[in-house]
Design an enzyme around this catalytic site. Structure first.
Site, short mmCIF file in Angstrom:
data_model
loop_
_atom_site.label_atom_id
_atom_site.label_comp_id
_atom_site.label_asym_id
_atom_site.label_seq_id
_atom_site.Cartn_x
_atom_site.Cartn_y
_atom_site.Cartn_z
N GLY A 24 -2.34 18.86 59.65
CA GLY A 24 -3.45 17.66 58.30
C GLY A 24 -4.95 18.24 57.99
O GLY A 24 -5.06 18.04 57.23
N GLU A 25 -5.50 18.55 59.08
CA GLU A 25 -7.04 18.96 59.48
C GLU A 25 -6.90 20.95 58.54
O GLU A 25 -8.16 20.37 58.10
CB GLU A 25 -7.03 18.91 60.39
N ARG A 61 0.47 28.14 59.51
CA ARG A 61 -0.35 29.94 58.70
C ARG A 61 0.14 30.83 58.50
O ARG A 61 -0.16 31.93 56.96
CB ARG A 61 -1.46 29.62 59.75
N GLY A 94 -3.40 19.31 63.75
CA GLY A 94 -3.81 20.91 63.17
C GLY A 94 -3.19 21.02 61.47
O GLY A 94 -4.41 21.75 60.99
N ASP A 104 2.47 7.70 74.56
CA ASP A 104 2.50 7.99 73.45
C ASP A 104 3.33 6.77 72.93
O ASP A 104 3.14 6.69 71.06
CB ASP A 104 2.97 9.53 73.01
N ASP A 113 4.73 28.77 62.54
CA ASP A 113 3.30 28.84 61.97
C ASP A 113 2.94 28.62 61.13
O ASP A 113 3.10 29.72 60.47
CB ASP A 113 2.11 29.90 63.32
N GLY A 131 4.16 19.55 66.49
CA GLY A 131 5.36 18.42 66.72
C GLY A 131 4.19 17.58 65.36
O GLY A 131 3.08 17.79 65.17
#
Length: 328
Positions: A259-260, A214, A257, A79, A212, A141
């Site tokens: 961002g999309e 959401r 996650g 990475d 989270d 992250g």
């Protein structure tokens, strides 16, 4: 282990000749995909203190794969590698040179995700890859990367995966004086400090509810709203910093996650970056289209799913071909 056992029982493992491993930290020496032989693995183990929640697990999986697939090539894909060609001034800290030379520098992370996005931008725009682009990898992250023609110029994560943006449970950038205060006056132990910074901070710590996004978006608690506001504020500030490093902004990409999948967050970030010419179309954004910028936006705003597995596969193929050439 369970998956490997099932594959072995069905005699499927013998078909596998190459295994790609995502390894978070490659340090200064591993700047491209590398065959994982004994000396290489030993060098990577020495980097465990630099990525304590990732590196050891990554290397345990390498050992497991070697046990089940002793004849297969094991290839490490790092990475940190995507950021290794940044200008030196983007890597060093204001510390004594002797410390810099021991490896206390900015490495940057999420490089496999950024490598994939750079490839997608080249497919869309050609060699210029969207020109001066900022990619927002926003998941549990989170980090941002400034790219010029698909090459990393600057990024928000530095020496460790704690740096930069507020994340799900990680603190992001802190005044170093806070760490000194927690050690000296708060009397926190090393383990307590690690737990605090990696597991109890970020969105979870600020909201007191959840890490989270959401859950926070669905909550009516003011603390949840404040956590989201902090997340967006820090991203907006860092977009400004990275745009300065690039000398402008042509393309903004959301991935990973959050961002999309979080139009609400994308819209708030777009508003924070409006002064740079970012304009997000509310309806396109709500529907999650690939291009969500307004027709008159001076910055192209895209949503591109990340695919780190594809980036690993490409790295494995390249490393295998290089190994074959060396053997001939």
């Amino acid at each position: 282990m369970a998956v490997a056992s099932v594959l072995a029982d069905r005699d499927l493992l013998r078909r596998i000749g190459r295994v790609g491993h995502r390894i978070v930290h490659g340090g200064r020496n591993f700047t491209g995909a590398t065959l994982l032989d004994g000396p290489t693995l030993e060098a990577l183990r020495l980097l465990e203190p630099l990525a304590p929640i990732h590196q050891r697990i990554n290397l345990e999986l390498v050992a497991l794969a070697a046990e089940f697939l002793p004849r297969a090539l094991q290839v490490g894909c790092f990475d940190t590698a995507f950021h290794s060609a940044r200008p030196e001034v983007a890597k060093i800290y204001g510390l004594p040179r002797a410390m810099t030379e021991t490896g206390i520098v900015s490495y940057g992370f999420h490089g496999l995700s950024y490598s994939h996005i750079a490839s997608e931008l080249r497919d869309r725009y050609g060699a210029r890859a969207g020109g001066r682009a900022i990619v927002a990898h926003l998941g549990s992250g989170a980090s941002l990367c400034a790219m010029d023609s698909g090459r990393s110029i600057a990024t928000t994560m530095g020496f460790s995966t704690l740096d930069g943006l507020v994340m799900s449970t990680r603190c992001g950038a802190l005044d170093p004086g806070i760490i000194l205060h927690l050690l000296e006056d708060g009397k926190l132990s090393h383990d307590e400090l690690v737990t605090l910074l990696y597991e109890q901070s970020g969105l979870l710590g600020v909201s007191g509810i959840s890490g989270d996004m959401r859950t926070l978006i669905g909550s009516e608690d003011p603390a949840a709203a404040e956590a989201i506001d902090l997340f967006v504020y820090r991203i907006g500030r860092e977009i400004g910093s990275l745009a300065a490093a690039l000398g402008g902004l042509d393309t903004l990409v959301f991935t990973a996650g959050i961002g999309e999948n979080a139009p609400f967050v994308r819209e708030k970030i777009g508003a924070a970056a409006g002064w740079l010419g970012v304009g997000i179309d509310h309806e396109l954004n709500r529907r999650g289209e690939g291009v969500i910028s307004l027709a008159d936006s001076s910055v192209n705003v895209l949503v591109i799913p990340t695919d780190e597995e594809r980036a690993v596969a490409g790295d494995v193929q390249a490393a295998s071909q290089a190994a074959s050439l060396r053997a001939t």
